[in-house]
Design a protein around this motif. Structure first.
Motif: not given
Length: 220
Positions: A4-28
């Motif tokens: 299982m991959i945990l991907a449900a979080g809101r990613g508040k600490r990653m704002m504003p990057l996660t305003k319109n994109t879920p954290k798991p889809l941010l690129k690295t």
């Protein structure tokens, strides 16, 4: 074995990057974070994967689909509101089956070999621990000489976000339908001497803030 991959979080600490994109889809490293977790599981021969989603979850489902393009089979556990770690796993248990399964965070980069992860005898859960990062200097747990995880304040290490669990680990909470953190369950297992762990000294990064994401991409 399933994972299982945990991907449900809101990613508040990653704002504003996660305003319109879920954290798991941010690129690295040129691809979304969650694809690194999928690749690590596939490399270990684990191709039956459940992903829980909540915040902007449809984007994750649209991007990943059924997993065929990655050579895996994906199923989704949709949460109307994020259920935290334990709550999310409990909701997904019907998809995970009756055997031990791996759980991995979607926002970490790590070179741990997931094919070596196994549940020791008389253990209900087994965690991978790493050296304490700068943002978490006090660590979480210690490991004794028999791999038992303890609350000893000496030689503390940090939970990597990688573990293997037997479904029985959640048996006292299976009917819980609200948000539930993982720590109380880990604490109970420690008190019952049913939680084990191992130390990983290799590469590990938690992409928890925009600064950490920027730093890791600069290193790359």
């Amino acid at each position: 074995m399933k994972a299982m991959i945990l991907a449900a979080g809101r990613g508040k600490r990653m704002m504003p990057l996660t305003k319109n994109t879920p954290k798991p889809l941010l690129k690295t490293k040129g691809k979304p974070l969650i694809e690194h977790s999928i690749s690590a599981l596939k490399k270990a021969g684990i191709t039956d994967i459940v992903i829980n989603t909540a915040y902007l979850g449809e984007q994750i489902k649209t991007h990943l689909g059924d997993g065929k393009k990655f050579g895996v089979q994906l199923q989704y556990s949709t949460e109307q509101h994020a259920l935290e770690t334990a709550g999310g796993i409990i909701q997904a248990l019907p998809l995970l089956g009756g055997q031990p399964f791996i759980v991995i965070n979607s926002d970490i980069l790590c070179d741990y070999d997931l094919s070596s992860l196994a549940l020791p005898l008389n253990s209900l859960a087994h965690l991978v621990l790493i050296n304490n990062p700068e943002h978490h200097p006090d660590g979480d747990f210690s490991i004794d000489t028999e791999q038992k995880i303890t609350f000893n304040k000496n030689n503390r290490l940090t939970f990597s976000g990688i573990g293997i669990y037997h479904p029985s680990f959640f048996k006292n909470y299976r009917h819980t339908q609200c948000a539930l953190a993982l720590y109380p369950l880990l604490k109970e297992a420690i008190n019952n001497q049913q939680l084990t762990g191992e130390y990983h000294s290799g590469y590990w990064h938690d992409i928890g803030t925009p600064k950490r994401l920027e730093l890791i991409n600069q290193q790359i």
